[in-house]
Design a protein around this motif. Structure first.
Motif, PDB file in Angstrom:
ATOM      1  N   ALA A  94     -15.310  -2.886  -6.072  1.00  0.00           N
ATOM      2  CA  ALA A  94     -14.843  -1.689  -5.382  1.00  0.00           C
ATOM      3  C   ALA A  94     -16.049  -0.950  -4.804  1.00  0.00           C
ATOM      4  CB  ALA A  94     -14.071  -0.798  -6.342  1.00  0.00           C
ATOM      5  N   VAL A  95     -15.768   0.105  -4.020  1.00  0.00           N
ATOM      6  CA  VAL A  95     -16.828   0.836  -3.329  1.00  0.00           C
ATOM      7  C   VAL A  95     -16.779   2.312  -3.715  1.00  0.00           C
ATOM      8  CG1 VAL A  95     -17.768   1.514  -1.083  1.00  0.00           C
ATOM      9  CG2 VAL A  95     -16.810  -0.783  -1.396  1.00  0.00           C
ATOM     10  N   PHE A  96     -17.865   2.783  -4.288  1.00  0.00           N
ATOM     11  CA  PHE A  96     -18.056   4.177  -4.680  1.00  0.00           C
ATOM     12  C   PHE A  96     -18.784   4.884  -3.547  1.00  0.00           C
ATOM     13  CE2 PHE A  96     -20.534   7.499  -6.900  1.00  0.00           C
ATOM     14  CZ  PHE A  96     -19.548   8.120  -7.656  1.00  0.00           C
ATOM     15  N   MET A  97     -18.199   5.971  -3.027  1.00  0.00           N
ATOM     16  CA  MET A  97     -18.716   6.631  -1.834  1.00  0.00           C
ATOM     17  C   MET A  97     -19.187   8.052  -2.148  1.00  0.00           C
ATOM     18  SD  MET A  97     -18.073   4.495   0.764  1.00  0.00           S
ATOM     19  CE  MET A  97     -18.069   5.588   2.175  1.00  0.00           C
ATOM     20  N   VAL A  98     -20.335   8.406  -1.587  1.00  0.00           N
ATOM     21  CA  VAL A  98     -20.824   9.780  -1.674  1.00  0.00           C
ATOM     22  C   VAL A  98     -21.125  10.253  -0.252  1.00  0.00           C
ATOM     23  CG1 VAL A  98     -22.512  11.364  -2.656  1.00  0.00           C
ATOM     24  CG2 VAL A  98     -21.869   9.281  -3.907  1.00  0.00           C
TER      25      VAL A  98
ATOM     26  N   LEU B 128      -6.991   5.742  -9.711  1.00  0.00           N
ATOM     27  CA  LEU B 128      -6.155   6.054  -8.554  1.00  0.00           C
ATOM     28  C   LEU B 128      -4.735   6.392  -9.001  1.00  0.00           C
ATOM     29  CD1 LEU B 128      -7.357   3.278  -6.081  1.00  0.00           C
ATOM     30  CD2 LEU B 128      -8.199   5.610  -6.364  1.00  0.00           C
ATOM     31  N   PRO B 129      -4.180   7.516  -8.555  1.00  0.00           N
ATOM     32  CA  PRO B 129      -2.855   7.955  -9.011  1.00  0.00           C
ATOM     33  C   PRO B 129      -1.725   7.191  -8.322  1.00  0.00           C
ATOM     34  CG  PRO B 129      -3.691   9.474  -7.369  1.00  0.00           C
ATOM     35  CD  PRO B 129      -4.797   8.475  -7.616  1.00  0.00           C
TER      36      PRO B 129
ATOM     37  N   LEU C  96      -1.863   3.281  -4.152  1.00  0.00           N
ATOM     38  CA  LEU C  96      -3.275   3.294  -3.807  1.00  0.00           C
ATOM     39  C   LEU C  96      -3.999   2.184  -4.564  1.00  0.00           C
ATOM     40  CD1 LEU C  96      -4.566   6.994  -3.652  1.00  0.00           C
ATOM     41  CD2 LEU C  96      -3.898   5.496  -1.772  1.00  0.00           C
ATOM     42  N   TYR C  97      -4.878   1.480  -3.854  1.00  0.00           N
ATOM     43  CA  TYR C  97      -5.673   0.417  -4.449  1.00  0.00           C
ATOM     44  C   TYR C  97      -7.116   0.562  -3.988  1.00  0.00           C
ATOM     45  CZ  TYR C  97      -1.188  -1.884  -5.394  1.00  0.00           C
ATOM     46  OH  TYR C  97       0.076  -2.176  -5.826  1.00  0.00           O
ATOM     47  N   PRO C  98      -8.069   0.205  -4.834  1.00  0.00           N
ATOM     48  CA  PRO C  98      -9.452   0.227  -4.365  1.00  0.00           C
ATOM     49  C   PRO C  98      -9.650  -0.761  -3.220  1.00  0.00           C
ATOM     50  CG  PRO C  98      -9.357   0.056  -6.759  1.00  0.00           C
ATOM     51  CD  PRO C  98      -7.964  -0.175  -6.252  1.00  0.00           C
ATOM     52  N   PHE C  99     -10.448  -0.373  -2.256  1.00  0.00           N
ATOM     53  CA  PHE C  99     -10.868  -1.307  -1.220  1.00  0.00           C
ATOM     54  C   PHE C  99     -11.665  -2.408  -1.911  1.00  0.00           C
ATOM     55  CE2 PHE C  99     -14.038  -2.956   1.661  1.00  0.00           C
ATOM     56  CZ  PHE C  99     -13.383  -3.097   2.864  1.00  0.00           C
ATOM     57  N   LYS C 100     -11.292  -3.663  -1.649  1.00  0.00           N
ATOM     58  CA  LYS C 100     -11.965  -4.786  -2.295  1.00  0.00           C
ATOM     59  C   LYS C 100     -12.979  -5.415  -1.343  1.00  0.00           C
ATOM     60  CE  LYS C 100      -9.875  -7.381  -5.288  1.00  0.00           C
ATOM     61  NZ  LYS C 100      -9.004  -8.378  -5.965  1.00  0.00           N
ATOM     62  N   PHE C 101     -14.242  -5.393  -1.735  1.00  0.00           N
ATOM     63  CA  PHE C 101     -15.298  -6.002  -0.936  1.00  0.00           C
ATOM     64  C   PHE C 101     -15.265  -7.517  -1.139  1.00  0.00           C
ATOM     65  CE2 PHE C 101     -19.573  -6.403   0.871  1.00  0.00           C
ATOM     66  CZ  PHE C 101     -19.536  -5.413   1.840  1.00  0.00           C
TER      67      PHE C 101
ATOM     68  N   THR D  58      -7.139   1.671  -0.141  1.00  0.00           N
ATOM     69  CA  THR D  58      -6.079   1.347   0.804  1.00  0.00           C
ATOM     70  C   THR D  58      -4.773   1.894   0.243  1.00  0.00           C
ATOM     71  OG1 THR D  58      -5.611  -0.802  -0.224  1.00  0.00           O
ATOM     72  CG2 THR D  58      -7.253  -0.759   1.552  1.00  0.00           C
ATOM     73  N   LYS D  59      -3.753   1.974   1.105  1.00  0.00           N
ATOM     74  CA  LYS D  59      -2.440   2.438   0.662  1.00  0.00           C
ATOM     75  C   LYS D  59      -1.374   1.438   1.101  1.00  0.00           C
ATOM     76  CE  LYS D  59       0.778   6.347   0.727  1.00  0.00           C
ATOM     77  NZ  LYS D  59       1.960   5.552   1.096  1.00  0.00           N
ATOM     78  N   GLY D  60      -0.543   1.008   0.166  1.00  0.00           N
ATOM     79  CA  GLY D  60       0.508   0.054   0.478  1.00  0.00           C
ATOM     80  C   GLY D  60       1.228  -0.387  -0.778  1.00  0.00           C
ATOM     81  N   LYS D  61       2.203  -1.278  -0.616  1.00  0.00           N
ATOM     82  CA  LYS D  61       2.995  -1.743  -1.750  1.00  0.00           C
ATOM     83  C   LYS D  61       2.212  -2.693  -2.649  1.00  0.00           C
ATOM     84  CE  LYS D  61       7.447  -1.251   0.612  1.00  0.00           C
ATOM     85  NZ  LYS D  61       8.672  -1.943   1.072  1.00  0.00           N
ATOM     86  N   LYS D  62       1.145  -3.291  -2.116  1.00  0.00           N
ATOM     87  CA  LYS D  62       0.336  -4.199  -2.917  1.00  0.00           C
ATOM     88  C   LYS D  62      -1.116  -4.140  -2.472  1.00  0.00           C
ATOM     89  CE  LYS D  62       1.468  -8.165   0.039  1.00  0.00           C
ATOM     90  NZ  LYS D  62       2.037  -9.536   0.086  1.00  0.00           N
ATOM     91  N   GLN D  63      -1.971  -4.757  -3.265  1.00  0.00           N
ATOM     92  CA  GLN D  63      -3.391  -4.787  -2.947  1.00  0.00           C
ATOM     93  C   GLN D  63      -3.626  -5.495  -1.612  1.00  0.00           C
ATOM     94  OE1 GLN D  63      -6.509  -3.778  -4.413  1.00  0.00           O
ATOM     95  NE2 GLN D  63      -7.080  -4.508  -2.390  1.00  0.00           N
ATOM     96  N   ALA D  64      -4.411  -4.900  -0.756  1.00  0.00           N
ATOM     97  CA  ALA D  64      -4.748  -5.503   0.534  1.00  0.00           C
ATOM     98  C   ALA D  64      -5.789  -6.609   0.353  1.00  0.00           C
ATOM     99  CB  ALA D  64      -5.298  -4.431   1.476  1.00  0.00           C
TER     100      ALA D  64
END
Length: 296
Positions: free
Chosen positions: A64-68, A49-50, A54-59, A91-97
């Motif tokens: 993380a979740v790989f989507m097709v 993630l650039p 941006l942080y991976p959605f954490k289950f 997700t997008k934010g200053k820290k991991q959700a």
């Protein structure tokens, strides 16, 4: 997330951007689509993630979740084409959700998907999707097949196998879907955020009832995905035989920032679309049949 009222107010008007003409709103009708989600390694997903927001959605399981998502656009403002989205939920934010909460509070956490690769069938889809909305589109050989028991899509580039997904076709299409989705892309070394709205009836399978298979080839656009430790079975699948979608005219973008001064910019820029025409022709259909050796 419902379709904004402002979109309805300009229905029937016209737009012309980068020589791409649009009848508004930009929409698709009677469109088949399917989707599958697979768990993958969180730390490895984060490295793709650039920027720093941006942080991976954490289950709940910490993964993380790989989507097709593959959409067979049979009726759109710019003709017919297939769109093959390979992405990471994020997700997008200053820290991991927190884990799972962004699935409920999507607006607060900027919940969406970061697109790793987005092959499509036609030049006009590349020119509009990448040049205007910053989606990382490129032209490739694609198919979309529905049988009595399965739904599948294959992706090849320059004659080389890149990706294939198969899911078991749901037996019942009964769940009403009326949602908005957020897509993030990396274009011109900027983080681009765009929105699409879908309405349809879907067949959804969860947990052990979700059945599907991934095949990831050696093509440079996809081979790196094999390092994500993607699990072999999906935890959900979804099939919409006939969806209606609207692409928002509004999008946002931000500079991608670095701790140290970067030596070079790697994402594609306008040079990748500026000379593209408005062709709607497709490349020949995928032809590789020995994809079993690429099974995840």
């Amino acid at each position: 997330m419902s379709v904004p009222k402002r979109i309805k107010t300009y229905a029937g008007r016209y737009a012309l951007v980068d020589d791409v003409p649009f009848t508004l709103p930009v929409q698709a009708k009677n469109t088949p689509a399917f989707m599958a989600g697979f768990f993958c390694n969180y730390d490895k997903a984060k490295q793709l993630l650039p920027g720093n927001e941006l942080y991976p959605f954490k289950f709940a399981n910490g993964k993380a979740v790989f989507m097709v998502t593959v959409v067979n656009y049979v009726n759109t403002n710019i003709g017919k084409y297939i769109e093959y989205s390979i992405a990471l939920a994020c997700t997008k934010g200053k820290k991991q959700a927190p884990a799972m909460l962004p699935a409920l509070l999507m607006k607060r956490y900027g919940t969406g998907q970061f697109i790793l690769d987005l092959p499509v069938s036609s030049d006009i889809s590349v020119k509009g999707g990448k040049g205007i909305w910053g989606m990382p589109k490129h032209k490739a050989s694609l198919d979309f097949k529905v049988t009595d028991n399965t739904v599948s899509a294959q992706y090849e580039k320059d004659g080389q196998f890149a990706f294939r997904i198969e899911i078991e076709k749901p037996k019942r299409i009964i769940f009403p879907i009326n949602i908005g989705a957020t897509n993030y892309g990396h274009f011109r070394n900027m983080l681009m955020q765009s929105y699409i709205y879908f309405k349809a009836k879907a067949g959804i399978c969860l947990g052990k009832k979700a059945k599907g298979t991934l095949y990831i080839g050696d093509h440079p656009r996809t081979a790196f995905m094999r390092n994500l430790d993607i699990e072999s079975k999906p935890f959900f699948t979804l099939f919409m035989p006939s969806a209606n979608g609207i692409l928002d005219d509004h999008f946002q973008c931000w500079f991608v920032t670095y701790k140290d001064k970067p030596d070079k910019v790697t994402p594609e820029g306008f040079e990748s679309v500026i000379n593209l025409g408005l062709g709607e022709d497709w490349l020949p259909a995928p032809a590789v049949t020995d994809y079993e050796k690429y099974r995840i």
